[in-house]
Design an enzyme around this catalytic site. Structure first.
Site, PDB file in Angstrom:
ATOM      1  N   LYS A 159       0.834  -1.208   0.000  1.00 31.75           N
ATOM      2  CA  LYS A 159       0.000   0.000   0.000  1.00 31.75           C
ATOM      3  C   LYS A 159       0.861   1.247   0.000  1.00 31.75           C
ATOM      4  CE  LYS A 159      -2.653   2.695   3.343  1.00 31.75           C
ATOM      5  NZ  LYS A 159      -1.493   3.566   3.686  1.00 31.75           N
ATOM      6  N   ASN A 160       2.024   1.206   0.658  1.00 29.80           N
ATOM      7  CA  ASN A 160       2.876   2.386   0.759  1.00 29.80           C
ATOM      8  C   ASN A 160       3.801   2.561  -0.444  1.00 29.80           C
ATOM      9  OD1 ASN A 160       1.676   2.982   3.160  1.00 29.80           O
ATOM     10  ND2 ASN A 160       3.420   2.455   4.451  1.00 29.80           N
TER      11      ASN A 160
ATOM     12  N   ARG B 151      -4.747  11.291   1.541  1.00 31.16           N
ATOM     13  CA  ARG B 151      -3.684  12.293   1.479  1.00 31.16           C
ATOM     14  C   ARG B 151      -2.833  12.167   0.212  1.00 31.16           C
ATOM     15  NH1 ARG B 151      -2.001  14.412   6.821  1.00 31.16           N
ATOM     16  NH2 ARG B 151      -3.614  13.854   8.308  1.00 31.16           N
TER      17      ARG B 151
ATOM     18  N   CYS C  64      -5.453   8.805   8.176  1.00 30.76           N
ATOM     19  CA  CYS C  64      -5.721   8.239   9.496  1.00 30.76           C
ATOM     20  C   CYS C  64      -5.384   9.244  10.589  1.00 30.76           C
ATOM     21  CB  CYS C  64      -4.904   6.965   9.705  1.00 30.76           C
ATOM     22  SG  CYS C  64      -5.486   5.578   8.710  1.00 30.76           S
TER      23      CYS C  64
ATOM     24  N   ASP D  63       3.703   0.843  12.031  1.00 32.66           N
ATOM     25  CA  ASP D  63       2.523   0.113  11.567  1.00 32.66           C
ATOM     26  C   ASP D  63       2.520  -1.338  12.030  1.00 32.66           C
ATOM     27  OD1 ASP D  63       2.164   2.503  10.257  1.00 32.66           O
ATOM     28  OD2 ASP D  63       1.452   1.595   8.414  1.00 32.66           O
TER      29      ASP D  63
ATOM     30  N   VAL E  80       7.048   7.537  16.434  1.00 28.89           N
ATOM     31  CA  VAL E  80       6.771   8.014  15.072  1.00 28.89           C
ATOM     32  C   VAL E  80       5.498   8.859  15.010  1.00 28.89           C
ATOM     33  CG1 VAL E  80       6.400   7.320  12.671  1.00 28.89           C
ATOM     34  CG2 VAL E  80       7.992   6.024  14.119  1.00 28.89           C
TER      35      VAL E  80
END
Length: 446
Positions: free
Chosen positions: A26-27, A100, A124, A314, A336
């Site tokens: 996803k990133n 975003r 988020c 994450d 983070v």
């Protein structure tokens, strides 16, 4: 999706067992799709997951004249940016929703069209992700920015120019912004204190395939020499290490056994070390990684999140659910995102014993230590979890609630599951494949 479709009933107490597959990260995938805007020829992106962020970017690209169609193999997209054009402001806003991602369109659109529009941005709610820094970076390249009621209007009166940028924190989003803007800027851009996550390296591979000149030093410095033109790329996205770790934590919390096809050792080494310390077992082969609870007691640990190559933020939330079943006190220090531990309040309602602290516990001092944020946690276990009504707060927190509901005794109602579709492909089908007892109200799934 109707109101009822956004609620999942989870009947807990059953170990998750079986095999699932993870596809592209996803990133990385949405950012690689944005990169296709920079090219003068079509690109082919493979291993693309069917998640909401991908659909958002696909819609935004099509609004700007990019042709996006399925390729020859499942999970392949062909992106043709030959006829890039301006998009209607209202359409951009409608397609972007709470994502975003549109902020990363700025550089490519300034290069292709000379202007761009960015609506108000979401994402988020786990702490500050200041977008002002993105705009500061774009100004350094020579862009002009005008804030209006419906968003930000950007223009490049002339070709963007390379610059020297030092990030105050190695932010993934800011690093992506610089990369996507610098590759076609005139001259050399030097980015120091850059993020070096595997997804950043994969994006650099994509851009190099297109014709970019990008060098990574060992001290978090990236140097980009601007070129006049980029072509297309053919690329297979690296697998999603964050999703793979989520399923690994689910296996641990439910005393299950899950084979995650597509998971790769290299990008997960820090997680795997921690998983083993807690008492989880794993076995690696050429096709994926098997994760399981080997029996006996899980061990408490001290854990500090950090940017890559540290323990990823994450990974923290799903693993905390498993740590509620570990013997002793586990200490978590989140460095983070300052608000990421807020999800633990629901776990306490289910029977967990988790106390939050403003101090930096169990590790070095971090940037949140003097700012009154509840960013450290002590988890006391093991505790028996009970089913509850849960409202999903964010992507990883949401999946963590699913894990907790699956590990708990009794039935939980999990509200807001649509948010999980942002980053977990076909997660409900995967739950059923693993033997989870879940159902949409009035519609059994498994």
């Amino acid at each position: 999706m109707t109101v009822n479709d956004d609620v999942l009933l989870v009947h807990g107490g059953t170990p998750l067992e079986g095999e699932i597959r993870v596809r592209g990260a996803k990133n990385l995938v949405p950012k690689a799709m944005v990169a296709a805007l920079l090219g003068s020829a079509p690109s082919r992106l493979r291993n693309v997951p069917d998640i909401r962020d991908v659909r958002v970017v696909r819609g935004l690209l099509q609004l700007h004249g990019v042709t996006v169609r399925p390729g020859e193999e499942p999970g392949e997209l062909v992106l043709d940016p030959t006829h890039v054009e301006s998009a209607n402001v209202a359409d951009i806003d409608a397609h972007a929703g709470s994502s975003r991602i549109p902020i990363l369109f700025c550089g490519p659109l300034l290069h292709r069209l000379g202007h761009a529009f960015i609506p108000g941005l979401g994402g988020c709610d786990i702490g500050g992700r200041p977008i002002d820094f993105h705009f500061d970076v774009l100004r350094q390249f020579g862009a002009t920015i005008e804030k209006r009621a419906d968003g930000q209007y950007l223009e490049a009166p002339q070709r963007l120019r390379g610059t020297k940028i030092r990030l105050p924190y190695p932010s993934v989003g800011a690093t992506e912004q610089v990369l996507l803007t610098a590759v076609l800027a005139e001259g050399v851009t030097e980015l120091s204190n850059a993020a070096v996550e595997p997804e950043i390296e994969d994006l650099i591979c994509v851009l190099q395939k297109m014709g970019a000149i990008i060098a990574m030093d060992t001290d978090r410095t990236i140097r980009i020499t601007g070129v006049d033109k980029l072509g297309g790329y053919t690329h297979r996205a690296l697998p999603d290490r964050l999703e793979a770790a989520s399923w690994a934590s689910a296996a641990l919390a439910t005393e299950g056994d899950i084979y995650v096809r597509g998971a790769q050792q290299r990008s997960m080494m820090t997680f795997l070390n921690t998983y083993r310390k807690v008492g989880g077992a794993f076995e690696i082969d050429d096709e994926g990684i098997r994760f399981w609870h080997p029996g006996g007691q899980l061990k408490s640990i001290a854990l500090e999140t950090d940017v890559h190559p540290g323990f990823q933020t994450d990974w923290q939330q799903p693993l905390v659910v498993a740590l509620t079943q570990a013997t002793g006190l586990s200490i978590i220090h989140e460095t983070v995102y300052e608000s990421r531990l807020g999800f633990t309040s629901a776990l306490n309602q289910m029977g967990a014993h988790i106390q939050l602290y403003r101090e930096c516990l169990g590790g070095s001092d971090c940037r949140f230590g003097q700012r009154n944020f509840l960013h450290s946690a002590v988890v006391s276990g093991p505790t028996r979890l009970q089913g509850a009504d849960l409202v999903i707060p964010d992507l990883r927190g949401g999946f963590s609630y699913l894990i907790a509901a699956l590990a708990a005794q009794g039935t939980s109602r999990v509200h807001g599951i649509e948010l999980i579709n942002r980053g977990y492909e076909n997660f409900m089908e995967k739950l059923v494949e693993l033997g989870a007892k879940v159902e949409l109200p009035g519609k059994p799934l498994g």
